[in-house]
Each structure stands twice: as C-alpha cells, then as structure tokens.
Design a protein around this motif. Structure first.
Motif, PDB file in Angstrom:
ATOM      1  N   LEU A  36      -8.807   3.234 -13.403  1.00 11.10           N
ATOM      2  CA  LEU A  36      -9.421   4.353 -12.681  1.00 11.10           C
ATOM      3  C   LEU A  36      -8.725   5.683 -12.908  1.00 11.10           C
ATOM      4  CD1 LEU A  36      -9.852   2.552  -9.227  1.00 11.10           C
ATOM      5  CD2 LEU A  36     -11.496   2.660 -11.107  1.00 11.10           C
ATOM      6  N   GLY A  37      -7.484   5.639 -13.362  1.00 11.01           N
ATOM      7  CA  GLY A  37      -6.711   6.869 -13.479  1.00 11.01           C
ATOM      8  C   GLY A  37      -6.204   7.299 -12.111  1.00 11.01           C
ATOM      9  N   PRO A  38      -5.394   8.358 -12.068  1.00 13.74           N
ATOM     10  CA  PRO A  38      -4.875   8.832 -10.776  1.00 13.74           C
ATOM     11  C   PRO A  38      -6.001   9.382  -9.907  1.00 13.74           C
ATOM     12  CG  PRO A  38      -4.347  10.378 -12.527  1.00 13.74           C
ATOM     13  CD  PRO A  38      -4.930   9.177 -13.198  1.00 13.74           C
ATOM     14  N   ARG A  39      -5.923   9.114  -8.618  1.00 14.32           N
ATOM     15  CA  ARG A  39      -6.925   9.595  -7.674  1.00 14.32           C
ATOM     16  C   ARG A  39      -6.220  10.298  -6.513  1.00 14.32           C
ATOM     17  NH1 ARG A  39     -12.206   7.598  -8.436  1.00 14.32           N
ATOM     18  NH2 ARG A  39     -12.284   6.743 -10.542  1.00 14.32           N
ATOM     19  N   PRO A  40      -6.742  11.434  -6.063  1.00 16.25           N
ATOM     20  CA  PRO A  40      -6.076  12.175  -4.986  1.00 16.25           C
ATOM     21  C   PRO A  40      -6.193  11.472  -3.639  1.00 16.25           C
ATOM     22  CG  PRO A  40      -8.179  13.191  -5.525  1.00 16.25           C
ATOM     23  CD  PRO A  40      -7.948  12.121  -6.557  1.00 16.25           C
ATOM     24  N   PHE A  41      -5.280  11.795  -2.760  1.00 15.25           N
ATOM     25  CA  PHE A  41      -5.260  11.263  -1.405  1.00 15.25           C
ATOM     26  C   PHE A  41      -6.336  11.940  -0.575  1.00 15.25           C
ATOM     27  CE2 PHE A  41      -2.740  10.912   2.773  1.00 15.25           C
ATOM     28  CZ  PHE A  41      -3.071   9.589   2.949  1.00 15.25           C
ATOM     29  N   PHE A  42      -7.097  11.165   0.167  1.00 14.88           N
ATOM     30  CA  PHE A  42      -8.149  11.702   1.029  1.00 14.88           C
ATOM     31  C   PHE A  42      -7.509  12.333   2.264  1.00 14.88           C
ATOM     32  CE2 PHE A  42     -11.470  11.137   4.338  1.00 14.88           C
ATOM     33  CZ  PHE A  42     -12.503  11.841   3.730  1.00 14.88           C
ATOM     34  N   ARG A  43      -7.789  13.625   2.500  1.00 19.31           N
ATOM     35  CA  ARG A  43      -7.132  14.358   3.579  1.00 19.31           C
ATOM     36  C   ARG A  43      -8.102  14.883   4.641  1.00 19.31           C
ATOM     37  NH1 ARG A  43      -1.795  15.621   2.214  1.00 19.31           N
ATOM     38  NH2 ARG A  43      -1.246  15.131   0.042  1.00 19.31           N
ATOM     39  N   ASP A  44      -9.343  14.423   4.600  1.00 18.54           N
ATOM     40  CA  ASP A  44     -10.349  14.897   5.561  1.00 18.54           C
ATOM     41  C   ASP A  44     -10.684  13.826   6.594  1.00 18.54           C
ATOM     42  OD1 ASP A  44     -10.569  17.377   4.365  1.00 18.54           O
ATOM     43  OD2 ASP A  44     -12.210  16.757   3.048  1.00 18.54           O
ATOM     44  N   VAL A  54     -18.246   9.193  -0.753  1.00 21.49           N
ATOM     45  CA  VAL A  54     -18.769   8.879  -2.079  1.00 21.49           C
ATOM     46  C   VAL A  54     -18.309   9.917  -3.095  1.00 21.49           C
ATOM     47  CG1 VAL A  54     -20.879   8.624  -3.427  1.00 21.49           C
ATOM     48  CG2 VAL A  54     -20.739   7.614  -1.159  1.00 21.49           C
ATOM     49  N   ARG A  55     -18.338  11.191  -2.707  1.00 22.13           N
ATOM     50  CA  ARG A  55     -17.884  12.254  -3.614  1.00 22.13           C
ATOM     51  C   ARG A  55     -16.407  12.093  -3.939  1.00 22.13           C
ATOM     52  NH1 ARG A  55     -21.084  15.556  -0.344  1.00 22.13           N
ATOM     53  NH2 ARG A  55     -19.231  16.254   0.778  1.00 22.13           N
ATOM     54  N   HIS A  56     -15.616  11.764  -2.925  1.00 24.60           N
ATOM     55  CA  HIS A  56     -14.184  11.591  -3.160  1.00 24.60           C
ATOM     56  C   HIS A  56     -13.923  10.455  -4.156  1.00 24.60           C
ATOM     57  CE1 HIS A  56      -9.866  11.643  -2.230  1.00 24.60           C
ATOM     58  NE2 HIS A  56      -9.951  10.340  -2.348  1.00 24.60           N
ATOM     59  N   ALA A  57     -14.737   9.409  -4.080  1.00 23.41           N
ATOM     60  CA  ALA A  57     -14.571   8.271  -4.982  1.00 23.41           C
ATOM     61  C   ALA A  57     -15.071   8.555  -6.389  1.00 23.41           C
ATOM     62  CB  ALA A  57     -15.296   7.051  -4.413  1.00 23.41           C
ATOM     63  N   ARG A  58     -15.705   9.710  -6.583  1.00 23.47           N
ATOM     64  CA  ARG A  58     -16.185  10.139  -7.896  1.00 23.47           C
ATOM     65  C   ARG A  58     -17.176   9.150  -8.497  1.00 23.47           C
ATOM     66  NH1 ARG A  58     -10.344  11.496 -10.630  1.00 23.47           N
ATOM     67  NH2 ARG A  58      -9.583  12.957  -9.057  1.00 23.47           N
ATOM     68  N   ILE A  59     -18.124   8.739  -7.693  1.00 24.33           N
ATOM     69  CA  ILE A  59     -19.188   7.879  -8.203  1.00 24.33           C
ATOM     70  C   ILE A  59     -20.272   8.771  -8.802  1.00 24.33           C
ATOM     71  CG2 ILE A  59     -20.952   6.185  -7.604  1.00 24.33           C
ATOM     72  CD1 ILE A  59     -19.179   5.270  -5.341  1.00 24.33           C
ATOM     73  N   PRO A  60     -20.657   8.535 -10.056  1.00 21.76           N
ATOM     74  CA  PRO A  60     -21.724   9.361 -10.658  1.00 21.76           C
ATOM     75  C   PRO A  60     -23.027   9.244  -9.875  1.00 21.76           C
ATOM     76  CG  PRO A  60     -20.589   8.046 -12.316  1.00 21.76           C
ATOM     77  CD  PRO A  60     -20.123   7.544 -10.985  1.00 21.76           C
ATOM     78  N   HIS A  61     -23.818  10.281  -9.942  1.00 29.76           N
ATOM     79  CA  HIS A  61     -25.131  10.293  -9.291  1.00 29.76           C
ATOM     80  C   HIS A  61     -25.004  10.007  -7.796  1.00 29.76           C
ATOM     81  CE1 HIS A  61     -26.517  10.366 -13.381  1.00 29.76           C
ATOM     82  NE2 HIS A  61     -26.051   9.161 -13.603  1.00 29.76           N
ATOM     83  N   ALA A  96     -15.529   2.598   3.181  1.00 27.15           N
ATOM     84  CA  ALA A  96     -14.528   2.686   2.118  1.00 27.15           C
ATOM     85  C   ALA A  96     -14.539   1.419   1.266  1.00 27.15           C
ATOM     86  CB  ALA A  96     -13.146   2.922   2.725  1.00 27.15           C
ATOM     87  N   HIS A  97     -14.662   0.260   1.913  1.00 26.66           N
ATOM     88  CA  HIS A  97     -14.700  -1.003   1.177  1.00 26.66           C
ATOM     89  C   HIS A  97     -15.943  -1.092   0.296  1.00 26.66           C
ATOM     90  CE1 HIS A  97     -13.935  -5.319   0.485  1.00 26.66           C
ATOM     91  NE2 HIS A  97     -15.246  -5.449   0.596  1.00 26.66           N
ATOM     92  N   GLU A  98     -17.105  -0.720   0.845  1.00 26.60           N
ATOM     93  CA  GLU A  98     -18.341  -0.828   0.069  1.00 26.60           C
ATOM     94  C   GLU A  98     -18.380   0.199  -1.061  1.00 26.60           C
ATOM     95  OE1 GLU A  98     -19.746  -3.468   0.597  1.00 26.60           O
ATOM     96  OE2 GLU A  98     -18.909  -3.878   2.572  1.00 26.60           O
ATOM     97  N   VAL A  99     -17.841   1.389  -0.825  1.00 28.49           N
ATOM     98  CA  VAL A  99     -17.745   2.390  -1.892  1.00 28.49           C
ATOM     99  C   VAL A  99     -16.861   1.861  -3.019  1.00 28.49           C
ATOM    100  CG1 VAL A  99     -16.731   4.631  -2.458  1.00 28.49           C
ATOM    101  CG2 VAL A  99     -18.301   4.441  -0.538  1.00 28.49           C
ATOM    102  N   ALA A 100     -15.773   1.185  -2.658  1.00 30.21           N
ATOM    103  CA  ALA A 100     -14.892   0.595  -3.677  1.00 30.21           C
ATOM    104  C   ALA A 100     -15.629  -0.446  -4.502  1.00 30.21           C
ATOM    105  CB  ALA A 100     -13.658  -0.008  -3.019  1.00 30.21           C
ATOM    106  N   HIS A 101     -16.538  -1.200  -3.879  1.00 31.43           N
ATOM    107  CA  HIS A 101     -17.358  -2.149  -4.648  1.00 31.43           C
ATOM    108  C   HIS A 101     -18.166  -1.402  -5.712  1.00 31.43           C
ATOM    109  CE1 HIS A 101     -16.910  -6.221  -3.268  1.00 31.43           C
ATOM    110  NE2 HIS A 101     -17.045  -5.888  -1.986  1.00 31.43           N
ATOM    111  N   HIS A 102     -18.731  -0.254  -5.342  1.00 31.56           N
ATOM    112  CA  HIS A 102     -19.507   0.532  -6.304  1.00 31.56           C
ATOM    113  C   HIS A 102     -18.628   1.020  -7.445  1.00 31.56           C
ATOM    114  CE1 HIS A 102     -23.577   0.964  -4.566  1.00 31.56           C
ATOM    115  NE2 HIS A 102     -22.961   0.745  -3.419  1.00 31.56           N
ATOM    116  N   VAL A 103     -17.406   1.452  -7.120  1.00 37.40           N
ATOM    117  CA  VAL A 103     -16.490   1.931  -8.156  1.00 37.40           C
ATOM    118  C   VAL A 103     -16.143   0.798  -9.120  1.00 37.40           C
ATOM    119  CG1 VAL A 103     -14.164   2.812  -8.586  1.00 37.40           C
ATOM    120  CG2 VAL A 103     -15.545   3.791  -6.752  1.00 37.40           C
ATOM    121  N   LEU A 104     -15.813  -0.378  -8.591  1.00 34.47           N
ATOM    122  CA  LEU A 104     -15.505  -1.509  -9.465  1.00 34.47           C
ATOM    123  C   LEU A 104     -16.723  -1.934 -10.279  1.00 34.47           C
ATOM    124  CD1 LEU A 104     -13.196  -3.812  -7.299  1.00 34.47           C
ATOM    125  CD2 LEU A 104     -12.558  -2.245  -9.132  1.00 34.47           C
TER     126      LEU A 104
END
Length: 208
Positions: free
Chosen positions: A17-25, A49-56, A101-109
């Motif tokens: 995934l490369g480095p990802r920033p810490f969520f601060r919001d 979703v935007r923070h996780a950088r999922i396309p579309h 957060a867990h379900e978004v991670a499923h999309h990223v994987l």
C-alpha cells in the motif's frame, strides 16, 4: 508469536500500500456519524473512503440493513462497490466508525486481491482458517491506512441491557502492537495517538 505476525504482515502491507497518513479528523467523523442528518452521515463515510484512497470514491454505495445477524458488524461487497451496516449502529458513532474502517479496508485489499491471495492461500487454502486469516489481515490493514485509532476506540461497546460486546479479529495486545508499529513507521508521538483515541480507545491502549 503475535508480535512476529504483526511485524511481518505490517511490512507486507506497507510494501503493498505504501505509506499512508494518520487520520486526524476523528472528532469530526464521530460528529458526522452520530448526526440524524443522512447527508452529514454520508459525508462522514466519504471522509473515510477518501482517506483510504479508494478510486472512484463516489461509486461506493452505503446502505443500512435491518436483517443482519447479531454478531455481524458489517459487510463489504467489494465487486459491487457496496458497504452495508446494521441499523443497530445508528447513532453509535464509535461502533459505526469501527465497522466502516474494517469494511473500507476490505475494499482496499480487494484492489490487491492477487497479492493478498498469494499471501494467504498457500498457508491456509480455501478453509475457515483462511477466512479468519483474511479478516485478521483486514483489521491490520485498518492500521496501515492510518485508521487504527478507530479500531481501538470501537473494539468494545456497552449494550442496552448492560452487557459488553467485543468486536474484531485482533486481541487487545495485537491492537496495541499494531498501533505502535504504525506509529513508529510514521514517527507519531504519544500525543498524536492520544488526540485521536476516544476514552474507550485509551483504555484499550493502556490495557485497562
């Protein structure tokens, strides 16, 4: 063994995934997810979703579902670009953020399904153990996306009848190790972490 697994799988995820920033919001997200305004609630979902950088990003559909089994915190339909959560989470911002957060991670994987499959299938095959391994890797992915404070803060919640529910696939010790491993890689301070943890999350972090 848990620490060795955290280190090896975190390294694998960073290479993927490369480095990802810490969520601060976090405070803003919790306010959005607890809002009775559907538009504001969806704004919070899109923030994750935007923070996780999922396309579309806008193509991911979110829906409440009243028919979930009690133990199910959410479902990601990766190939349909859809996330569904039980209606019982309405108004419970920490629980909702945890599940999202867990379900978004499923999309990223899901964007890296070949690499993830090559990581899991040779070890476990297409078995229940393989499914559990994927879920554990998904929880660890949440940390590598910079969203680990949400997992820490939403791991426990109190039910209406007074009981305590524990969610997730990582032990408390593994949650702490995963957050500290991510913090070390991103050079975060204790104050950085504490500022995004809810009181529940701080208790888990301190082992209370």
């Amino acid at each position: 063994m848990s620490q060795a697994w955290i280190l090896s799988e975190s390294a694998f995820l960073r290479s993927l995934l490369g480095p990802r920033p810490f969520f601060r919001d976090t405070a803003l997200l919790y306010a959005e997810l607890s809002s009775p305004d559907e538009a504001r609630l969806r704004q919070g979902i899109q923030r994750l979703v935007r923070h996780a950088r999922i396309p579309h990003t806008l193509d991911i559909d979110f829906q409440w579902d009243a028919t979930f089994a009690q133990h199910v915190a959410g479902v990601a339909y990766v190939h349909l670009s859809q996330i569904r959560l039980p209606m019982s989470m309405l108004g419970h911002s920490e629980r909702c953020a945890y599940a999202l957060a867990h379900e978004v991670a499923h999309h990223v994987l899901g964007l890296h399904d070949r690499a993830v499959g090559a990581r899991i299938l040779p070890r476990y095959g297409d078995t229940p153990a393989g499914v559990k391994a994927l879920e554990r890797l998904t929880d660890l992915t949440v940390f590598q996306l910079g969203l680990g404070a949400l997992l820490m803060s939403g791991a426990y919640w109190q039910e209406a009848e007074g009981g305590i529910t524990r969610a997730g696939y990582l032990s408390d010790d593994e949650l702490r190790q995963a957050l500290l491993e991510y913090a070390q890689q991103e050079r975060l301070t204790g104050a950085d972490l504490e500022s995004q943890l809810s009181p529940n999350g701080r208790r888990v972090m301190l082992g209370r």
